[in-house]
Write a protein that holds these residues in place. Structure first.
Motif, PDB file in Angstrom:
ATOM      1  N   ASP A 110       8.669  -1.467  21.013  1.00 46.59           N
ATOM      2  CA  ASP A 110       9.069  -1.215  22.276  1.00 46.59           C
ATOM      3  C   ASP A 110      10.651  -1.609  21.837  1.00 46.59           C
ATOM      4  OD1 ASP A 110      10.022  -0.992  24.879  1.00 46.59           O
ATOM      5  OD2 ASP A 110       8.162  -1.489  25.448  1.00 46.59           O
ATOM      6  N   ARG A 111      11.416  -1.465  22.862  1.00 49.17           N
ATOM      7  CA  ARG A 111      12.969  -1.691  22.527  1.00 49.17           C
ATOM      8  C   ARG A 111      13.242  -2.926  22.259  1.00 49.17           C
ATOM      9  NH1 ARG A 111      16.496   3.016  25.316  1.00 49.17           N
ATOM     10  NH2 ARG A 111      18.076   1.559  24.104  1.00 49.17           N
ATOM     11  N   ILE A 112      14.147  -3.139  21.601  1.00 43.88           N
ATOM     12  CA  ILE A 112      14.589  -4.424  20.888  1.00 43.88           C
ATOM     13  C   ILE A 112      14.588  -5.568  21.840  1.00 43.88           C
ATOM     14  CG2 ILE A 112      17.077  -4.779  21.026  1.00 43.88           C
ATOM     15  CD1 ILE A 112      16.761  -4.894  17.664  1.00 43.88           C
ATOM     16  N   ASP A 113      14.901  -5.483  23.151  1.00 43.37           N
ATOM     17  CA  ASP A 113      14.750  -6.558  24.338  1.00 43.37           C
ATOM     18  C   ASP A 113      13.616  -6.362  25.063  1.00 43.37           C
ATOM     19  OD1 ASP A 113      15.499  -4.048  25.373  1.00 43.37           O
ATOM     20  OD2 ASP A 113      17.488  -4.805  26.334  1.00 43.37           O
ATOM     21  N   ASN A 114      12.919  -5.777  24.666  1.00 43.18           N
ATOM     22  CA  ASN A 114      11.411  -6.212  25.215  1.00 43.18           C
ATOM     23  C   ASN A 114      10.883  -7.695  24.932  1.00 43.18           C
ATOM     24  OD1 ASN A 114       8.875  -5.237  26.201  1.00 43.18           O
ATOM     25  ND2 ASN A 114       7.895  -5.636  24.066  1.00 43.18           N
ATOM     26  N   ASP A 115      10.107  -8.229  25.796  1.00 42.45           N
ATOM     27  CA  ASP A 115       9.623  -9.456  25.434  1.00 42.45           C
ATOM     28  C   ASP A 115       8.402  -9.530  24.561  1.00 42.45           C
ATOM     29  OD1 ASP A 115       9.099 -12.088  25.397  1.00 42.45           O
ATOM     30  OD2 ASP A 115       8.640 -12.457  27.738  1.00 42.45           O
ATOM     31  N   PHE A 116       8.953  -9.523  23.213  1.00 42.52           N
ATOM     32  CA  PHE A 116       7.963  -9.680  22.130  1.00 42.52           C
ATOM     33  C   PHE A 116       7.017 -10.922  22.248  1.00 42.52           C
ATOM     34  CE2 PHE A 116       9.976  -5.949  20.713  1.00 42.52           C
ATOM     35  CZ  PHE A 116       9.380  -5.149  20.199  1.00 42.52           C
ATOM     36  N   ASN A 117       7.778 -12.066  22.440  1.00 41.29           N
ATOM     37  CA  ASN A 117       7.166 -13.361  22.272  1.00 41.29           C
ATOM     38  C   ASN A 117       5.867 -13.398  23.271  1.00 41.29           C
ATOM     39  OD1 ASN A 117       9.174 -14.295  20.622  1.00 41.29           O
ATOM     40  ND2 ASN A 117      10.240 -15.594  22.077  1.00 41.29           N
ATOM     41  N   THR A 118       6.046 -13.092  24.542  1.00 42.54           N
ATOM     42  CA  THR A 118       4.927 -13.041  25.460  1.00 42.54           C
ATOM     43  C   THR A 118       3.910 -11.822  25.049  1.00 42.54           C
ATOM     44  OG1 THR A 118       6.147 -13.369  27.445  1.00 42.54           O
ATOM     45  CG2 THR A 118       4.174 -12.209  27.918  1.00 42.54           C
ATOM     46  N   LEU A 119       4.293 -10.661  24.510  1.00 44.33           N
ATOM     47  CA  LEU A 119       3.419  -9.789  23.853  1.00 44.33           C
ATOM     48  C   LEU A 119       2.549 -10.653  22.792  1.00 44.33           C
ATOM     49  CD1 LEU A 119       2.614  -6.804  23.518  1.00 44.33           C
ATOM     50  CD2 LEU A 119       4.156  -6.891  21.192  1.00 44.33           C
ATOM     51  N   PHE A 120       3.174 -11.546  21.871  1.00 46.05           N
ATOM     52  CA  PHE A 120       2.341 -11.782  20.663  1.00 46.05           C
ATOM     53  C   PHE A 120       1.551 -13.131  21.324  1.00 46.05           C
ATOM     54  CE2 PHE A 120       5.819 -10.426  17.467  1.00 46.05           C
ATOM     55  CZ  PHE A 120       5.349  -9.402  17.387  1.00 46.05           C
ATOM     56  N   ARG A 121       2.010 -13.795  22.219  1.00 42.72           N
ATOM     57  CA  ARG A 121       1.206 -14.964  22.847  1.00 42.72           C
ATOM     58  C   ARG A 121       0.178 -14.464  23.350  1.00 42.72           C
ATOM     59  NH1 ARG A 121       6.632 -19.082  23.393  1.00 42.72           N
ATOM     60  NH2 ARG A 121       7.342 -18.298  21.203  1.00 42.72           N
ATOM     61  N   SER A 122       0.150 -13.062  23.991  1.00 44.22           N
ATOM     62  CA  SER A 122      -0.976 -12.771  24.896  1.00 44.22           C
ATOM     63  C   SER A 122      -2.170 -11.966  23.868  1.00 44.22           C
ATOM     64  CB  SER A 122      -0.554 -12.179  26.073  1.00 44.22           C
ATOM     65  OG  SER A 122       0.271 -11.008  25.836  1.00 44.22           O
ATOM     66  N   LEU A 123      -1.872 -11.683  22.797  1.00 47.73           N
ATOM     67  CA  LEU A 123      -2.795 -10.846  21.834  1.00 47.73           C
ATOM     68  C   LEU A 123      -4.146 -11.571  21.873  1.00 47.73           C
ATOM     69  CD1 LEU A 123      -0.623 -10.546  18.644  1.00 47.73           C
ATOM     70  CD2 LEU A 123      -2.021  -8.619  19.884  1.00 47.73           C
ATOM     71  N   PRO A 124      -5.013 -10.688  21.889  1.00 50.30           N
ATOM     72  CA  PRO A 124      -6.264 -11.345  21.831  1.00 50.30           C
ATOM     73  C   PRO A 124      -6.467 -12.246  20.441  1.00 50.30           C
ATOM     74  CG  PRO A 124      -6.463  -8.834  22.124  1.00 50.30           C
ATOM     75  CD  PRO A 124      -5.205  -9.266  21.941  1.00 50.30           C
ATOM     76  N   CYS A 125      -7.207 -13.259  20.702  1.00 49.19           N
ATOM     77  CA  CYS A 125      -7.214 -14.132  19.413  1.00 49.19           C
ATOM     78  C   CYS A 125      -7.800 -13.773  18.044  1.00 49.19           C
ATOM     79  CB  CYS A 125      -7.844 -15.457  19.969  1.00 49.19           C
ATOM     80  SG  CYS A 125      -9.650 -15.374  19.573  1.00 49.19           S
ATOM     81  N   SER A 126      -7.023 -14.031  17.050  1.00 47.56           N
ATOM     82  CA  SER A 126      -7.357 -13.246  15.911  1.00 47.56           C
ATOM     83  C   SER A 126      -8.850 -13.100  15.341  1.00 47.56           C
ATOM     84  CB  SER A 126      -6.657 -13.847  14.441  1.00 47.56           C
ATOM     85  OG  SER A 126      -6.877 -15.213  14.235  1.00 47.56           O
TER      86      SER A 126
END
Lengths: 371, 371
Positions: free
Chosen positions: A112-128
């Protein structure tokens, strides 16, 4: 919630709070579900597993315009299940029953664009441990190159291609015949404005398709799904989604009339969104020439979300708060969405008979020689 | 600045504010600079460009433990320049002068734990027009797999491998001979505690090396640089960095004595950090067996940062605020770092004669058959 936004960028609301995109994207989720069938069929019919296993045994997927989740996770999960199913079917039907298929490793690029909230995206990833893929985030506009040449096997983009890369030329110029001062969107009933928007859409699609043709492997697939479209001959202002923009605009003009915001500011706002017809898309893809259209379907998009005032106004806020805040500042945002919710409620009956957006789903295959 | 932290995770301070890692990592930057020479030599001597161009013409780089920038950008830029230089040299010396080398496309994977501040990292990336690589963020602990098999050409990790995956067993157990209640770190002058830490370090390095051996292409390089090390036979408590931990600990015990925090809480804090000797590292790598040590150097690490009270205490805060806050809550953080700064200032003279940390830089090559 104040966010710093890059010029020309309109991220969905970040975080996981009450007005976040993550919690207000049910409508987009429904569209992801609706696209499942065509994606499954495309993978079953068109992915060449044997060829894949000859090379690296990796399957790289990109989701373009993923926002902060969670819909992207459903979409990706479905793609992986479909590829896994295809492998199982091939193994079952293999004339050499002892031939062992290796387990494919998946790597998923969430873009997504550079100012997308990647922190939230990563923290809500299904667990590895329960996630059958290596996850990666890719910051940048998909109206440009994002990946090395021939490095991705399957690209997916859902609910995204209505966003233009920028506001079209001339629609903000009071001296141009394409000036769109009385509206904040491409209503479709003014020829010059509609042409300006269409021209921008054509340019953007050309850039988009050329970038993807570089990045996909030969015969790689590009699934463009949940594109919001118009039925042929119907202007956007006569469609449920168009009414939403109309109400957003009229709330802004009301606030300007009351002196809360400036009228010039409202006149200068133009949403960078275009809703094509299916045949406009088809024509652009064929003219570009680097992809074959393998599957295409259109059907009436979801309409029932419009009937629930609270749900719908939150979905709208999650998607448009950034652009409104960016244009008018933070002070008017709460009042504005309050007014919008009220206006939608007062006009609820409109959404029962009205023409719906068309949902367009297209599966493209990159031609082997794509130049 | 309150942050939600995952259990067992200790991110550097996010954002770009006064106490951020991004603005307080000069010490780590110096170490990146010091490692430049060995990395340049490794690339000049060991990267097989011809072989690369036979396959995909992509060069994939991973930086493990990148934090929120900006040091990671300098490190990556240097790696790319070194590969470019190697290409130019090869082209110049090619016996077939007409043979055209294709331009290599770089893709850089910036990795750190899932609660690293990737938003700040992405927003501070060099702008795409001046950046010679496609940028990607990879959330996850490097004590585990992060990438598909044989997918990365060059891995780099700087200022990271002193962090263990977890606090060692027994050091927090009051009934164990390895109980470390009187100290918050591995001082090195208590045999049982030192053994517990070393055992955890051995386990972690084994997991780390096995994961990297899977992910690197055959003969891919792994640069482990700016590892903080001890000179052989010197316990950490006699080294400049150890004094920092000692002062951090004594401020905590002071605050406990004054009833500001609980003594049991202080006794139960153990920093998950280990400072190996160069020969401990060498031994672990050889025992693991999947890499050859191609280059190795040790030299006294930077010491001058310790002489500037303000700079040093900010560097310490940027690196350790999360772990302190996570253990004691947010209320005591400002007071604690205020005390720490004062203590460091009072003891400044110590840092002029004391033994320095050793900086260890190692270049490993993945063996062709790495099982």
């Amino acid at each position: 919630m104040e966010t710093k936004i890059l010029p020309g960028s309109y991220p969905m609301n970040g975080g996981d709070g009450e007005v976040s995109y993550a919690r207000n994207s049910q409508c987009q989720k429904r569209a992801v579900d609706d696209a499942k069938k065509i994606i499954n069929e495309a993978i079953a019919d068109l992915i060449d597993i044997k060829n894949l296993q000859k090379s690296s045994n990796r399957f790289l997927i990109a989701d373009l315009g993923c926002a902060a989740g969670p819909n992207t996770f459903f979409a990706v999960q479905n793609i992986i299940e479909a590829v896994d199913n295809k492998c199982k079917t091939m193994q079952k039907n293999d004339p050499e029953p002892d031939h062992q298929y290796q387990t494919i490793e998946y790597q998923v690029f969430f873009n997504d664009r550079i100012d997308n909230d990647f922190n939230t995206l990563f923290r809500s990833l299904p667990c590895s441990s329960s996630r059958p893929y290596f996850a990666v985030g890719v910051p940048g506009s998909f109206y440009g190159r994002l990946f090395p040449k021939q490095s991705i096997h399957f690209m997916h983009s859902s609910n995204t291609l209505n966003w233009l890369s920028r506001v079209p030329d001339h629609v903000g110029d009071i001296n141009s015949p394409a000036w769109n001062g009385n509206s904040i969107f491409c209503r479709g009933d003014n020829k010059e404005v509609a042409e300006a928007y269409l021209n921008q859409y054509k340019k953007d699609m050309e850039v988009f398709l050329n970038a993807r043709a570089e990045e996909l492997v030969a015969e790689g697939l590009l699934a463009l799904v949940a594109v919001g479209g118009r039925p042929s001959g119907v202007p956007l202002c006569q469609i449920n989604m168009g009414k939403t923009y109309e109400f957003l605009g009229s709330c802004l003009f009301d606030m300007a009339a009351e002196g809360i915001i400036s009228k010039e500011k409202v006149e200068s706002l133009n949403l960078p969104q275009y809703y094509p017809t299916a045949s406009e898309m088809e024509e652009l893809i064929n003219k570009n020439g680097r992809f074959s259209i393998e599957k295409m379907e259109t059907f009436p998009g979801p309409g029932e979300h419009f009937h629930n005032v609270q749900t719908w106004s939150m979905i709208v806020r999650a998607g448009f708060e950034a652009i409104v805040q960016n244009h008018f500042g933070n002070e008017m945002v709460d009042e504005f969405f309050h007014r919008y919710t009220k206006k939608h409620a007062e006009n609820l009956s409109i959404f029962y008979g009205i023409t719906k957006l068309v949902q367009i789903n297209i599966i493209l295959k990159r031609k082997v020689c794509s130049k």
